[in-house]
Design a protein around this motif. Structure first.
Motif, PDB file in Angstrom:
ATOM      1  N   VAL A  24     -13.182   6.930  -4.532  1.00 54.77           N
ATOM      2  CA  VAL A  24     -12.177   7.977  -5.073  1.00 54.77           C
ATOM      3  C   VAL A  24     -12.848   8.690  -6.149  1.00 54.77           C
ATOM      4  O   VAL A  24     -12.609  10.093  -6.252  1.00 54.77           O
ATOM      5  CB  VAL A  24     -11.142   7.213  -5.767  1.00 54.77           C
ATOM      6  CG1 VAL A  24     -10.407   8.195  -6.782  1.00 54.77           C
ATOM      7  CG2 VAL A  24     -10.115   6.491  -4.661  1.00 54.77           C
ATOM      8  N   LYS A  25     -13.878   8.286  -6.996  1.00 53.11           N
ATOM      9  CA  LYS A  25     -14.626   8.938  -7.882  1.00 53.11           C
ATOM     10  C   LYS A  25     -15.381  10.189  -7.509  1.00 53.11           C
ATOM     11  O   LYS A  25     -15.505  11.220  -8.237  1.00 53.11           O
ATOM     12  CB  LYS A  25     -15.425   7.942  -8.671  1.00 53.11           C
ATOM     13  CG  LYS A  25     -14.329   6.872  -9.448  1.00 53.11           C
ATOM     14  CD  LYS A  25     -15.339   5.887 -10.354  1.00 53.11           C
ATOM     15  CE  LYS A  25     -14.368   4.804 -11.183  1.00 53.11           C
ATOM     16  NZ  LYS A  25     -15.363   3.861 -11.660  1.00 53.11           N
ATOM     17  N   MET A  28     -12.707  12.943  -6.859  1.00 52.84           N
ATOM     18  CA  MET A  28     -12.347  13.382  -8.080  1.00 52.84           C
ATOM     19  C   MET A  28     -13.326  14.264  -8.886  1.00 52.84           C
ATOM     20  O   MET A  28     -12.980  14.903  -9.756  1.00 52.84           O
ATOM     21  CB  MET A  28     -11.805  12.127  -8.816  1.00 52.84           C
ATOM     22  CG  MET A  28     -10.728  11.567  -8.347  1.00 52.84           C
ATOM     23  SD  MET A  28     -10.060  10.147  -9.248  1.00 52.84           S
ATOM     24  CE  MET A  28      -9.460  11.060 -10.706  1.00 52.84           C
ATOM     25  N   ARG A  59      -2.413   6.330  -0.637  1.00 51.74           N
ATOM     26  CA  ARG A  59      -3.356   5.688  -1.731  1.00 51.74           C
ATOM     27  C   ARG A  59      -3.651   6.339  -2.744  1.00 51.74           C
ATOM     28  O   ARG A  59      -3.247   7.570  -3.113  1.00 51.74           O
ATOM     29  CB  ARG A  59      -4.772   5.238  -0.848  1.00 51.74           C
ATOM     30  CG  ARG A  59      -5.519   6.716  -0.451  1.00 51.74           C
ATOM     31  CD  ARG A  59      -6.917   6.472   0.310  1.00 51.74           C
ATOM     32  NE  ARG A  59      -6.643   5.505   1.161  1.00 51.74           N
ATOM     33  CZ  ARG A  59      -7.370   4.181   1.540  1.00 51.74           C
ATOM     34  NH1 ARG A  59      -8.360   3.797   0.612  1.00 51.74           N
ATOM     35  NH2 ARG A  59      -7.036   3.509   2.648  1.00 51.74           N
ATOM     36  N   TYR A  60      -4.363   5.960  -3.837  1.00 53.63           N
ATOM     37  CA  TYR A  60      -4.864   6.655  -5.264  1.00 53.63           C
ATOM     38  C   TYR A  60      -5.292   7.959  -4.768  1.00 53.63           C
ATOM     39  O   TYR A  60      -6.570   8.071  -3.995  1.00 53.63           O
ATOM     40  CB  TYR A  60      -5.763   5.686  -6.039  1.00 53.63           C
ATOM     41  CG  TYR A  60      -5.963   5.937  -7.260  1.00 53.63           C
ATOM     42  CD1 TYR A  60      -5.222   5.498  -8.345  1.00 53.63           C
ATOM     43  CD2 TYR A  60      -7.178   6.734  -7.572  1.00 53.63           C
ATOM     44  CE1 TYR A  60      -5.359   5.970  -9.747  1.00 53.63           C
ATOM     45  CE2 TYR A  60      -7.127   7.245  -8.983  1.00 53.63           C
ATOM     46  CZ  TYR A  60      -6.388   6.671 -10.045  1.00 53.63           C
ATOM     47  OH  TYR A  60      -6.675   7.166 -11.258  1.00 53.63           O
ATOM     48  N   HIS A  61      -5.062   8.885  -5.580  1.00 53.01           N
ATOM     49  CA  HIS A  61      -5.328  10.359  -5.457  1.00 53.01           C
ATOM     50  C   HIS A  61      -4.721  11.055  -4.391  1.00 53.01           C
ATOM     51  O   HIS A  61      -4.946  12.265  -4.287  1.00 53.01           O
ATOM     52  CB  HIS A  61      -6.890  10.391  -5.380  1.00 53.01           C
ATOM     53  CG  HIS A  61      -7.443  11.671  -5.755  1.00 53.01           C
ATOM     54  ND1 HIS A  61      -7.245  12.368  -6.992  1.00 53.01           N
ATOM     55  CD2 HIS A  61      -7.917  12.765  -5.042  1.00 53.01           C
ATOM     56  CE1 HIS A  61      -7.788  13.624  -7.058  1.00 53.01           C
ATOM     57  NE2 HIS A  61      -8.368  13.776  -5.824  1.00 53.01           N
ATOM     58  N   ASN A  62      -3.732  10.502  -3.540  1.00 52.18           N
ATOM     59  CA  ASN A  62      -3.218  10.971  -2.498  1.00 52.18           C
ATOM     60  C   ASN A  62      -2.056  12.190  -3.047  1.00 52.18           C
ATOM     61  O   ASN A  62      -2.405  13.277  -2.249  1.00 52.18           O
ATOM     62  CB  ASN A  62      -2.425  10.081  -1.786  1.00 52.18           C
ATOM     63  CG  ASN A  62      -1.766  10.581  -0.448  1.00 52.18           C
ATOM     64  OD1 ASN A  62      -2.232  10.658   0.473  1.00 52.18           O
ATOM     65  ND2 ASN A  62      -0.430  10.819  -0.221  1.00 52.18           N
ATOM     66  N   GLY A 116      -8.173   0.629  -1.612  1.00 52.75           N
ATOM     67  CA  GLY A 116      -7.502   1.784  -2.429  1.00 52.75           C
ATOM     68  C   GLY A 116      -7.814   1.573  -3.933  1.00 52.75           C
ATOM     69  O   GLY A 116      -8.510   0.639  -4.379  1.00 52.75           O
ATOM     70  N   PRO A 118      -8.161   3.385  -8.201  1.00 47.59           N
ATOM     71  CA  PRO A 118      -9.050   4.028  -8.777  1.00 47.59           C
ATOM     72  C   PRO A 118     -10.651   3.636  -8.423  1.00 47.59           C
ATOM     73  O   PRO A 118     -11.447   4.581  -8.584  1.00 47.59           O
ATOM     74  CB  PRO A 118      -8.847   3.824 -10.101  1.00 47.59           C
ATOM     75  CG  PRO A 118      -8.039   2.644 -10.369  1.00 47.59           C
ATOM     76  CD  PRO A 118      -7.362   2.322  -9.100  1.00 47.59           C
ATOM     77  N   ASP A 121     -11.738   3.758  -2.090  1.00 39.24           N
ATOM     78  CA  ASP A 121     -11.934   4.840  -1.413  1.00 39.24           C
ATOM     79  C   ASP A 121     -10.961   5.849  -1.243  1.00 39.24           C
ATOM     80  O   ASP A 121      -9.605   5.603  -1.107  1.00 39.24           O
ATOM     81  CB  ASP A 121     -12.717   4.124  -0.197  1.00 39.24           C
ATOM     82  CG  ASP A 121     -13.889   3.349   0.013  1.00 39.24           C
ATOM     83  OD1 ASP A 121     -14.478   3.569  -1.152  1.00 39.24           O
ATOM     84  OD2 ASP A 121     -14.043   2.566   0.756  1.00 39.24           O
ATOM     85  N   PHE A 122     -11.350   7.010  -0.729  1.00 41.68           N
ATOM     86  CA  PHE A 122     -10.437   8.191  -0.369  1.00 41.68           C
ATOM     87  C   PHE A 122     -11.000   8.601   0.771  1.00 41.68           C
ATOM     88  O   PHE A 122     -12.109   8.774   1.054  1.00 41.68           O
ATOM     89  CB  PHE A 122     -10.243   9.207  -1.464  1.00 41.68           C
ATOM     90  CG  PHE A 122      -9.131  10.204  -1.370  1.00 41.68           C
ATOM     91  CD1 PHE A 122      -7.835   9.756  -1.489  1.00 41.68           C
ATOM     92  CD2 PHE A 122      -9.449  11.473  -0.852  1.00 41.68           C
ATOM     93  CE1 PHE A 122      -6.917  10.622  -1.242  1.00 41.68           C
ATOM     94  CE2 PHE A 122      -8.219  12.397  -0.837  1.00 41.68           C
ATOM     95  CZ  PHE A 122      -6.850  11.686  -0.914  1.00 41.68           C
ATOM     96  N   ASP A 243      -2.779   1.229  -4.766  1.00 43.07           N
ATOM     97  CA  ASP A 243      -4.056   0.273  -4.741  1.00 43.07           C
ATOM     98  C   ASP A 243      -3.842  -0.828  -3.700  1.00 43.07           C
ATOM     99  O   ASP A 243      -4.601  -1.733  -3.643  1.00 43.07           O
ATOM    100  CB  ASP A 243      -4.511  -0.137  -5.996  1.00 43.07           C
ATOM    101  CG  ASP A 243      -3.396  -1.308  -6.573  1.00 43.07           C
ATOM    102  OD1 ASP A 243      -2.112  -1.327  -5.894  1.00 43.07           O
ATOM    103  OD2 ASP A 243      -3.514  -1.996  -7.395  1.00 43.07           O
TER     104      ASP A 243
END
Length: 542
Positions: A24-25, A28, A59-62, A116, A118, A121-122, A243
């Protein structure tokens, strides 16, 4: 207002078998997502005026990524975006909507079964107009463009409400927010005998479906409980979380351990199933009986004419190379073609589009048919429910009868996760170089009769895919296969697949790890897994 933003390339934006997956990072970072999306848009023909489908697994950042992509779609003159409410759409649902609403393609935001949150993964991938993953030619063009990109286009609007059904506009682009379940549920009802499944639940049949706090939760609640009448509580972990509730949304015996425990209790349910982050994988369990994905595909093929959508028979079947040869034996009995492809659903797409096959599957818990161009987890569960309703037997009884009729391809997969990438690559390279010398060796009374590096010549477009896995073939219809998986984002995942045909009725129910112990030992020794990876045992066994 449309803005042209200057940017510079990021290294490593090459899509894998299922798109671009990174932590994810990484996504971002300023311009990272924008660069990749613009690279996709630059490579898709006739994008201006097109209709695109957009959604993800929650998932996170979706949600943040969807806002960015909507603004970029408007900046690139897309005419219309069909968006799942709240940014949610399962991968098979995206494929279905593309196909049935005539969209040019779609963007799916998911890292599938990867964790998932922070620190997870994304991922993002593009599906083409047939509803299937982009071809290797297109993904390579996207990667090439990502390494030279210097600008992207984006609307300056700050926010779009993605939680209210209906139409809205962003610049000249129409955004239609859809019920993520409605189209998919209608398609499922056209394929299966829903009334027979309702009767099954009315008879007292008990089921647990583990949605793993991922995208299939809303689909399972709506179809299994609301439409088919399964009791409330049939679906567990049914609320999508960014998550995944801290879990690993991979439907296997390790990560769906709670479901496995429920099905193994004396008073446990009759049937269990699970799906993954984006809804394309499935695990099937009966009361005290785990069905390997390879056996599941074979049983579905053998019983397909019992299901309304497939009553006229199958055109053919296909499996990925590491998947056991159980379905091959069914195809031979049915006198239909059986294709062996590399891992990756895109390889099934050509066969499906050409009308060569009807069912296909992978050992990595993916099964599908010609109704979409993705593997489809909930579809597989409904297939099994329809089959159970028609046959009036338990999962264990159906599996046992299948083994008696066709023999059992005793099968296991050992995963060594997050292995040092350089060590894993050296292991594979050394093993590749040693393949010729392995022919003629004997292990546990079995002779290595052949060894190769699997390559695939596509019968539809003539393309050739090399380096798809190392195979050792043994004389008593046994195999050992080694592959490096392309779905992880940290280190490497070494997968070792081991199988042997068993036809002795007295041995059909024996434990797979026990039956394959000699081959498991040989597989580790010949590749030097412990010495090269530092792992004394696999992280996941299925």
């Amino acid at each position: 207002m449309i803005e042209t933003c200057r940017t510079q390339p990021f290294s490593g934006q090459r899509p894998g078998t299922s798109g671009l997956r990174k932590p994810v990072k990484t996504f971002m970072q300023p311009h990272y997502l924008e660069n990749f999306v613009q690279s996709v848009f630059d490579c898709v023909e006739d994008l201006a005026g097109a209709t695109l489908v957009l959604g993800g697994d929650g998932r996170y950042h979706n949600r943040e990524a969807i806002q960015t992509i909507l603004r970029m779609a408007a900046g690139n003159r897309v005419s219309r975006v069909l968006l799942g409410r709240g940014g949610l759409l399962s991968t098979p649902a995206v494929s279905s909507i593309i196909r049935h609403r005539g969209a040019t393609g779609g963007l799916i935001l998911s890292a599938s079964h990867n964790p998932g949150g922070p620190n997870g993964d994304f991922g993002i991938k593009y599906n083409s107009g047939n509803g299937g993953p982009a071809t290797e030619t297109l993904t390579e063009a996207i990667y090439t463009r990502s390494q030279e990109i210097d600008r992207y286009y984006i609307a300056t609007t700050n926010h779009v409400d993605i939680d209210v059904l209906g139409d809205t506009h962003l610049e000249a682009m129409k955004i239609t927010v859809l019920d993520p379940v409605a189209d998919y549920s209608e398609l499922m009802e056209s394929l299966f005998d829903f009334e027979r499944i309702r009767e099954l639940f009315r008879s007292g049949f008990r089921m647990r479906f583990d949605a793993m706090h991922a995208v299939t939760g809303p689909y399972a609640h709506a179809i299994l409980e609301d439409v088919l009448g399964a009791p409330e509580g049939t679906v567990i972990h049914g609320t999508p979380l960014a998550d995944f509730g801290g879990g690993h949304p991979d439907p296997n015996l390790t990560h769906a351990a709670e479901l496995v425990r429920q099905l193994n209790r004396p008073e446990g349910p009759d049937f269990g199933a699970a799906s993954d982050g984006d809804g394309d994988r499935n695990m099937i369990i009966g009361h005290g009986c785990f069905v390997t994905p390879s056996d599941s595909l074979a049983i579905m093929a053998a019983n397909a004419t019992r299901i309304p959508a497939y009553r006229e028979g199958l055109l053919g079947v296909a499996r990925s190379m590491p998947t056991s040869r159980a379905v091959d034996r069914v195809a031979a009995r049915l006198n239909i073609p059986c294709y062996e492809t590399p891992t990756g659903w895109k390889f099934f797409g050509n066969l499906l589009d050409a009308g060569r096959i009807t069912l296909c599957g992978e050992e990595s818990f993916g099964t599908g048919s010609n109704h979409v161009r993705e593997k489809d987890g909930l579809w597989a569960v409904l297939f099994w429910l329809n089959l159970l309703a028609v046959r009036g037997q338990s999962v264990a009884e159906i599996v046992a009868e299948h083994w008696q009729a066709y023999g059992r391809d005793v099968y296991t997969r050992h995963d060594y996760e997050d292995v040092d990438a350089d060590a894993a690559s050296r292991l594979m390279q050394d093993l590749r170089e040693n393949l010729p010398g392995l022919v003629g060796q004997t292990v546990g009374g079995s002779h290595v009769t052949a060894a190769d590096d699997f390559a695939y010549d596509d019968p539809i477009d003539g393309s050739r895919s090399e380096g798809q896995g190392l195979r050792l073939m043994l004389g008593d219809e046994a195999r050992i296969v080694y592959r490096l998986s392309g779905t992880g984002t940290q280190g490497a995942t070494l997968r070792v697949y081991i199988e042997r045909l068993e036809t002795r009725r007295s041995h059909l129910q024996a434990d797979a790890q026990t039956q394959l112990a000699d081959l498991i030992r040989f597989a580790g020794e010949v590749a030097g897994i412990a010495e090269r990876t530092g792992r004394q045992s696999p992280d996941v066994i299925t």
